[in-house]
Design an enzyme around this catalytic site. Structure first.
Site, short mmCIF file in Angstrom:
data_model
loop_
_atom_site.label_atom_id
_atom_site.label_comp_id
_atom_site.label_asym_id
_atom_site.label_seq_id
_atom_site.Cartn_x
_atom_site.Cartn_y
_atom_site.Cartn_z
N LYS A 145 107.46 -30.89 52.92
CA LYS A 145 106.55 -31.97 52.52
C LYS A 145 107.16 -33.32 52.92
CE LYS A 145 104.63 -34.27 48.39
NZ LYS A 145 104.40 -34.20 46.93
N ASP B 20 104.64 -41.93 47.83
CA ASP B 20 103.52 -41.38 47.07
C ASP B 20 103.13 -42.34 45.94
OD1 ASP B 20 101.62 -39.86 45.80
OD2 ASP B 20 103.01 -38.34 45.03
N GLU C 25 98.65 -34.58 46.25
CA GLU C 25 98.48 -34.69 47.71
C GLU C 25 99.42 -33.77 48.48
OE1 GLU C 25 100.53 -36.49 46.05
OE2 GLU C 25 102.29 -36.39 47.33
N LYS D 287 99.53 -43.77 40.42
CA LYS D 287 100.59 -43.46 39.47
C LYS D 287 100.89 -44.69 38.62
CE LYS D 287 103.23 -40.06 42.17
NZ LYS D 287 103.12 -38.95 41.23
N ASP E 291 96.49 -37.66 43.56
CA ASP E 291 97.94 -37.61 43.40
C ASP E 291 98.50 -36.20 43.63
OD1 ASP E 291 100.46 -38.54 42.98
OD2 ASP E 291 100.29 -38.74 40.80
N ARG F 218 100.17 -30.60 48.15
CA ARG F 218 99.52 -29.33 48.52
C ARG F 218 98.46 -29.53 49.61
NH1 ARG F 218 97.76 -28.69 42.33
NH2 ARG F 218 99.63 -29.97 42.15
N1 BES Z 1 105.25 -36.13 44.34
C1 BES Z 1 104.61 -35.77 43.13
C2 BES Z 1 105.45 -34.84 42.27
C3 BES Z 1 106.72 -35.38 41.70
C4 BES Z 1 106.73 -35.91 40.42
C5 BES Z 1 107.89 -35.32 42.40
C6 BES Z 1 107.91 -36.38 39.88
C7 BES Z 1 109.05 -35.80 41.86
C8 BES Z 1 109.07 -36.31 40.59
C9 BES Z 1 103.28 -35.09 43.41
O1 BES Z 1 102.63 -35.52 44.55
C10 BES Z 1 102.39 -35.38 42.26
O2 BES Z 1 102.06 -36.50 42.06
N2 BES Z 1 102.04 -34.34 41.51
C11 BES Z 1 101.21 -34.49 40.36
C12 BES Z 1 100.24 -33.35 40.36
C13 BES Z 1 99.15 -33.52 39.35
C14 BES Z 1 98.26 -34.66 39.72
C15 BES Z 1 98.38 -32.22 39.28
C16 BES Z 1 102.12 -34.47 39.13
O3 BES Z 1 103.10 -33.74 39.13
O4 BES Z 1 101.84 -35.24 38.23
ZN ZN Z 2 103.82 -36.29 46.04
MN MN Z 3 101.40 -37.21 44.17
#
Ligand code: BES
Ligand code: ZN
Ligand code: MN
Length: 486
Positions: free
Chosen positions: A258, A263, A342, A270, A340, A344
């Site tokens: 990835k 992000d 993204e 976020k 968010d 996947r």
């Molecule tokens: N890049 C984040 C995941 C992440 C969170 C990595 C904290 C490192 C530390 C990912 O893209 C994301 O935002 N995931 C969301 C998914 C949710 C919207 C289903 C998450 O984990 O909140």
């Molecule tokens: Zn991410």
């Molecule tokens: Mn994200």
């Protein structure tokens, strides 16, 4: 930093020439095989309570009597495992790193044999604790004065030690590459930069590197990846790099990383706190590049393909919106309920792209979910696979590399959350088991080959005072790939 090994015996250590001697004590008493002046110093420290032989304990002695080295550090391992040995060596190096020592010799404070795993551990530990980020902080003091590390071993262990040093060297260089790029901020680490890293590795190691731009991805029908990239003014890059160490007919190992270079969450923005850390959302990509470097250096007889979909996830007037439906390269449609989620969305098209290589196995690596951090913390990466054989190989590699992962469930029952009334699937499945539903989403794109997914959201980065990238899981991946030979 230069790594060597030298044959030595425990009763000749006091006359060994080096700037600092780091001696690991594995047992709970002074080994009778230890050279008399050193045994005297160690016994004295123990007798006065200045040192106990528990893991994490150490003592630094300057200009010890009767010993040629100007500095000696005794470090207690509290056991004889490689893991304990590595932690002790790291302690010892930290102790002498702030001294004027340039040449450190590391060995056991007594009799005992060193394996390839011990040697690998010394090299990776030394490189790990002397790395310093300087790219946007050139004023930072020099990382370390250490320029030579000698491993002291017996004649019988030389071959294993040599092997381990070479492997450690390659892995440490890969770890440092991954650390460095994950540490660089979003404006210094764009998709274009990542592509340049791959191209540079390509030149250095004669690898085939291909970089696709937006147009090429449109041609391939990567509607899912494109939807994430569409609001960024930073051009996307889809990077494909190949190491060919075996005949063409041999099915390759494929690694997918990835590569979100920042992000923001997109329209599902976020919260502001700690958003800066989302610069490491390309940690998967960085670890795949680091592994590629390690493998290219070690030259095993196998084929490796690395695939990195890379872009920024930004909000803008032309950004993808919650509720939008996109068509992935596989033809399956996706309702984007949360922009968010993204990772996947970019990985699924890369997983479909991987099919063309008829892979022996595909492993994707991603800072995919905050839920994985909640489930496993910062010690184990999340391992997801329906394939027991791949799971076993991954767990074995994880033990050998001291880079732990933990297998998580992937039962069909978890798939229900991804149901959508408007597309073949939704891109989120609710908060419960969030790391698992994310993996279930990816699984829908991997029917054509054995597959594993590593969620490294908790392990690729350290928060707090020691904030920064870890370079994980380069050691795990490198061992996994090496074990695929023959
Ligand atoms: N890049 C984040 C995941 C992440 C969170 C990595 C904290 C490192 C530390 C990912 O893209 C994301 O935002 N995931 C969301 C998914 C949710 C919207 C289903 C998450 O984990 O909140
Ligand atoms: Zn991410
Ligand atoms: Mn994200």
């Amino acid at each position: 930093m230069d790594f060597r090994h030298q044959i030595s015996s425990p009763d000749a250590l006091a006359s060994h020439t080096c700037d600092a001697l780091v001696l690991v004590v594995t047992g709970d008493a002074v080994d009778p095989a230890l050279d008399a002046p050193l045994a005297a110093a160690l016994s004295d420290a123990l007798a006065h309570g200045d040192l106990t032989l528990k893991a994490g304990k150490s003592i630094y002695i300057h200009r010890p009597a009767g010993i040629r080295a100007a500095r000696v550090a005794f470090v207690a391992a509290g056991g004889s495992t490689v893991k304990a040995f590595k932690a002790a060596v790291a302690n010892g190096i930290k102790l002498v790193n702030s001294s004027g020592a340039k040449h450190v010799a590391i060995g056991l404070a007594g009799a005992g044999s060193l394996t390839d795993a011990h040697a690998e551990a010394v090299v990776t530990a030394a490189r790990e604790c002397t790395y310093l980020y300087r790219h946007t902080k050139p004023s930072a003091p020099a990382a370390s004065k250490l320029d030579k590390v000698t491993l002291l071993c017996t004649k019988a262990d030389v071959k294993a030690v040599q092997l381990g040093v070479a492997r450690g060297h390659a892995i440490a260089a890969g770890v440092n590459l991954a650390r460095e790029w994950a540490n660089r901020p979003g404006n210094h680490c764009t998709p274009t930069h990542l592509a340049d890293v791959a191209k540079k590795l390509g030149k250095e190691y004669a690898l085939k590197v291909e970089v696709l731009d937006r147009k090429a991805c449109e041609k391939l029908g990567m509607g899912s990846f494109l939807s994430v990239a569409q609001a960024s003014t930073e051009p996307l890059r889809f990077i494909v790099a190949r190491y060919d160490g075996a005949p063409k007919a041999q099915a390759p190992v494929v690694l997918v990383g990835k590569g979100i270079t920042f992000d923001t969450g997109g329209i599902s923005l976020k919260p502001g706190g700690e958003m800066d850390e989302m610069k490491y959302d390309m940690g998967g990509a960085a670890s795949v590049l680091g592994t590629l470097r390690a493998i290219a250096e070690l030259k095993p007889k196998l084929n490796l393909v690395c695939i990195i979909p890379s872009c920024e996830n930004m909000p803008a007037g032309n950004a993808v919106k919650p509720g939008d439906v996109v068509t992935s390269m596989s033809g399956q449609t996706i309702e984007i309920l949360n922009t968010d989620a993204e990772g996947r969305l970019i990985l699924c098209d890369a997983l479909t792209y991987a099919e063309r290589f008829k892979p022996a196995v595909v492993v994707d690596v991603a800072t995919l979910t905050g839920a994985c951090v909640i489930a496993l913390g910062h010690h184990h990466s999340g391992l997801f696979t329906a394939d027991d054989k791949v799971a076993g190989q991954m767990q074995a590699a994880s033990q050998k590399s001291l880079d732990p992962c933990w297998r998580m469930p992937l039962d069909e029952e978890y798939d229900a959350g991804l149901k959508s009334n408007f597309a073949d699937m939704a891109n989120i499945g609710g908060r419960p088991g969030g790391a698992i539903t994310a993996a279930m989403f990816l699984k829908r794109f991997t029917a054509k080959y054995p597959w594993a997914h590593l969620d490294i959201a908790g392990t690729a980065w350290k928060s707090g005072a020691a904030k920064g990238a870890t370079g994980r899981p380069v050691p795990l991946l490198t061992h996994f790939v090496l074990a695929q030979v023959g």
